[in-house]
Design a protein around this motif. Sequence first.
Motif, PDB file in Angstrom:
ATOM      1  N   CYS A   9     -19.322  86.788  11.017  1.00 39.69           N
ATOM      2  CA  CYS A   9     -20.111  87.312   9.891  1.00 39.69           C
ATOM      3  C   CYS A   9     -19.295  88.291   9.047  1.00 39.69           C
ATOM      4  N   GLU A  10     -18.487  89.121   9.698  1.00 37.76           N
ATOM      5  CA  GLU A  10     -17.660  90.065   8.942  1.00 37.76           C
ATOM      6  C   GLU A  10     -16.616  89.326   8.120  1.00 37.76           C
ATOM      7  N   VAL A  11     -15.944  88.370   8.728  1.00 35.74           N
ATOM      8  CA  VAL A  11     -14.961  87.570   7.985  1.00 35.74           C
ATOM      9  C   VAL A  11     -15.671  86.786   6.884  1.00 35.74           C
ATOM     10  N   GLY A  12     -16.837  86.222   7.204  1.00 39.68           N
ATOM     11  CA  GLY A  12     -17.603  85.480   6.209  1.00 39.68           C
ATOM     12  C   GLY A  12     -18.028  86.344   5.039  1.00 39.68           C
ATOM     13  N   PHE A  13     -18.381  87.602   5.313  1.00 38.80           N
ATOM     14  CA  PHE A  13     -18.743  88.544   4.250  1.00 38.80           C
ATOM     15  C   PHE A  13     -17.607  88.653   3.240  1.00 38.80           C
ATOM     16  N   TRP A  14     -16.392  88.881   3.738  1.00 42.53           N
ATOM     17  CA  TRP A  14     -15.253  89.069   2.842  1.00 42.53           C
ATOM     18  C   TRP A  14     -14.839  87.767   2.171  1.00 42.53           C
ATOM     19  N   VAL A  15     -14.956  86.646   2.876  1.00 40.08           N
ATOM     20  CA  VAL A  15     -14.625  85.352   2.266  1.00 40.08           C
ATOM     21  C   VAL A  15     -15.619  85.028   1.150  1.00 40.08           C
ATOM     22  N   LEU A  16     -16.922  85.216   1.417  1.00 42.79           N
ATOM     23  CA  LEU A  16     -17.925  84.972   0.370  1.00 42.79           C
ATOM     24  C   LEU A  16     -17.739  85.921  -0.805  1.00 42.79           C
ATOM     25  N   LEU A  17     -17.393  87.164  -0.511  1.00 47.90           N
ATOM     26  CA  LEU A  17     -17.176  88.137  -1.577  1.00 47.90           C
ATOM     27  C   LEU A  17     -15.993  87.729  -2.442  1.00 47.90           C
ATOM     28  N   ALA A  18     -14.888  87.371  -1.811  1.00 48.41           N
ATOM     29  CA  ALA A  18     -13.707  86.947  -2.576  1.00 48.41           C
ATOM     30  C   ALA A  18     -13.999  85.663  -3.351  1.00 48.41           C
ATOM     31  N   THR A  82     -20.778  98.228  -1.652  1.00 52.16           N
ATOM     32  CA  THR A  82     -19.445  97.642  -1.529  1.00 52.16           C
ATOM     33  C   THR A  82     -19.268  96.490  -2.516  1.00 52.16           C
ATOM     34  N   VAL A  83     -20.252  95.618  -2.582  1.00 48.11           N
ATOM     35  CA  VAL A  83     -20.173  94.475  -3.505  1.00 48.11           C
ATOM     36  C   VAL A  83     -20.122  94.965  -4.944  1.00 48.11           C
ATOM     37  N   LYS A  84     -20.948  95.938  -5.281  1.00 52.86           N
ATOM     38  CA  LYS A  84     -20.977  96.465  -6.653  1.00 52.86           C
ATOM     39  C   LYS A  84     -19.637  97.103  -7.025  1.00 52.86           C
ATOM     40  N   TRP A  85     -19.052  97.846  -6.099  1.00 56.71           N
ATOM     41  CA  TRP A  85     -17.772  98.500  -6.341  1.00 56.71           C
ATOM     42  C   TRP A  85     -16.682  97.461  -6.587  1.00 56.71           C
ATOM     43  N   LEU A  86     -16.609  96.458  -5.716  1.00 54.91           N
ATOM     44  CA  LEU A  86     -15.586  95.427  -5.881  1.00 54.91           C
ATOM     45  C   LEU A  86     -15.836  94.565  -7.117  1.00 54.91           C
ATOM     46  N   ASP A  87     -17.098  94.329  -7.446  1.00 63.65           N
ATOM     47  CA  ASP A  87     -17.419  93.569  -8.650  1.00 63.65           C
ATOM     48  C   ASP A  87     -16.944  94.313  -9.893  1.00 63.65           C
ATOM     49  N   GLY A  88     -17.119  95.625  -9.920  1.00 63.54           N
ATOM     50  CA  GLY A  88     -16.651  96.418 -11.056  1.00 63.54           C
ATOM     51  C   GLY A  88     -15.138  96.351 -11.225  1.00 63.54           C
ATOM     52  N   HIS A  89     -14.432  96.412 -10.113  1.00 62.21           N
ATOM     53  CA  HIS A  89     -12.973  96.330 -10.178  1.00 62.21           C
ATOM     54  C   HIS A  89     -12.504  94.928 -10.579  1.00 62.21           C
ATOM     55  N   ALA A  90     -13.181  93.889 -10.065  1.00 65.20           N
ATOM     56  CA  ALA A  90     -12.817  92.524 -10.447  1.00 65.20           C
ATOM     57  C   ALA A  90     -13.131  92.279 -11.918  1.00 65.20           C
ATOM     58  N   ALA A  91     -14.254  92.804 -12.401  1.00 60.63           N
ATOM     59  CA  ALA A  91     -14.611  92.637 -13.810  1.00 60.63           C
ATOM     60  C   ALA A  91     -13.556  93.286 -14.706  1.00 60.63           C
ATOM     61  N   HIS A  92     -13.045  94.433 -14.278  1.00 66.11           N
ATOM     62  CA  HIS A  92     -12.001  95.109 -15.054  1.00 66.11           C
ATOM     63  C   HIS A  92     -10.684  94.340 -14.993  1.00 66.11           C
ATOM     64  N   ARG A  93     -10.308  93.947 -13.798  1.00 68.99           N
ATOM     65  CA  ARG A  93      -9.002  93.308 -13.598  1.00 68.99           C
ATOM     66  C   ARG A  93      -8.942  91.896 -14.196  1.00 68.99           C
ATOM     67  N   PHE A  94     -10.005  91.127 -13.996  1.00 65.85           N
ATOM     68  CA  PHE A  94      -9.968  89.717 -14.387  1.00 65.85           C
ATOM     69  C   PHE A  94     -10.914  89.355 -15.523  1.00 65.85           C
ATOM     70  N   GLY A  95     -11.895  90.220 -15.811  1.00 66.19           N
ATOM     71  CA  GLY A  95     -12.890  89.870 -16.815  1.00 66.19           C
ATOM     72  C   GLY A  95     -12.805  90.656 -18.104  1.00 66.19           C
ATOM     73  N   GLY A  96     -11.840  91.564 -18.219  1.00 68.68           N
ATOM     74  CA  GLY A  96     -11.679  92.312 -19.450  1.00 68.68           C
ATOM     75  C   GLY A  96     -12.665  93.449 -19.640  1.00 68.68           C
TER      76      GLY A  96
END
Length: 190
Positions: A9-18, A82-96
């Motif tokens: 489940c922990e590995v799945g969490f990070w795989v689904l998140l990525a 955690t998801v919100k934090w990573l989503d914000g960073h991904a939006a900045h890095r890859f989504g402009g």
Amino acid sequence: MIVTLIVICEVGFWVLLAAGLAVRYLLKMPRTGAALLLCEPLLEVLLLVVTVIDLKNGAEPDWKHGLAALYIGYTVGHGHRTVKWLDGHAAHRFGGAPPPRKPPRYGMARAGHEGRIWLGTAVGAIVATALLQTAIWYVGDAGQTGSLRSWMYAAWRAAGIHGLIALSYAIWPKKGPADTSGREPVRVER
């Protein structure tokens, strides 16, 4: 089996998140990416169902069942942040998008930030306690549930320690950097 499922489940969490963030920002499919991100709670439901089935099939409640409850509680309390934090960073890095706001570093604003994080820990302890108490009632034998009770105490010890650390930010707020303009600060006497 329960410990293996917790790891899965922990590995799945990070795989689904990525995967969700990659589909959302790299493949430019925001709805599909959001759907993948929304599948993450299903991992905890799966872990809960397997744990209940394990207890129903006569397994003696032990540390594995307690660990599963704590894992589910932690995910409920901190997973969204955690998801919100990573989503914000991904939006900045890859989504402009603009860079995400950093947490405050000083004063009572930092204390409030630490308090909100502690609330996630408290929610996690409440969820874990509810799951553990339900398992205790389900098993029914007071002699076999000592391990589950000890996990309840562990959850609240962790929440208490985290609460004291968060409270220390309010009692002793971190001061910002000194004024570097070269002027003396204005003092008001009363």
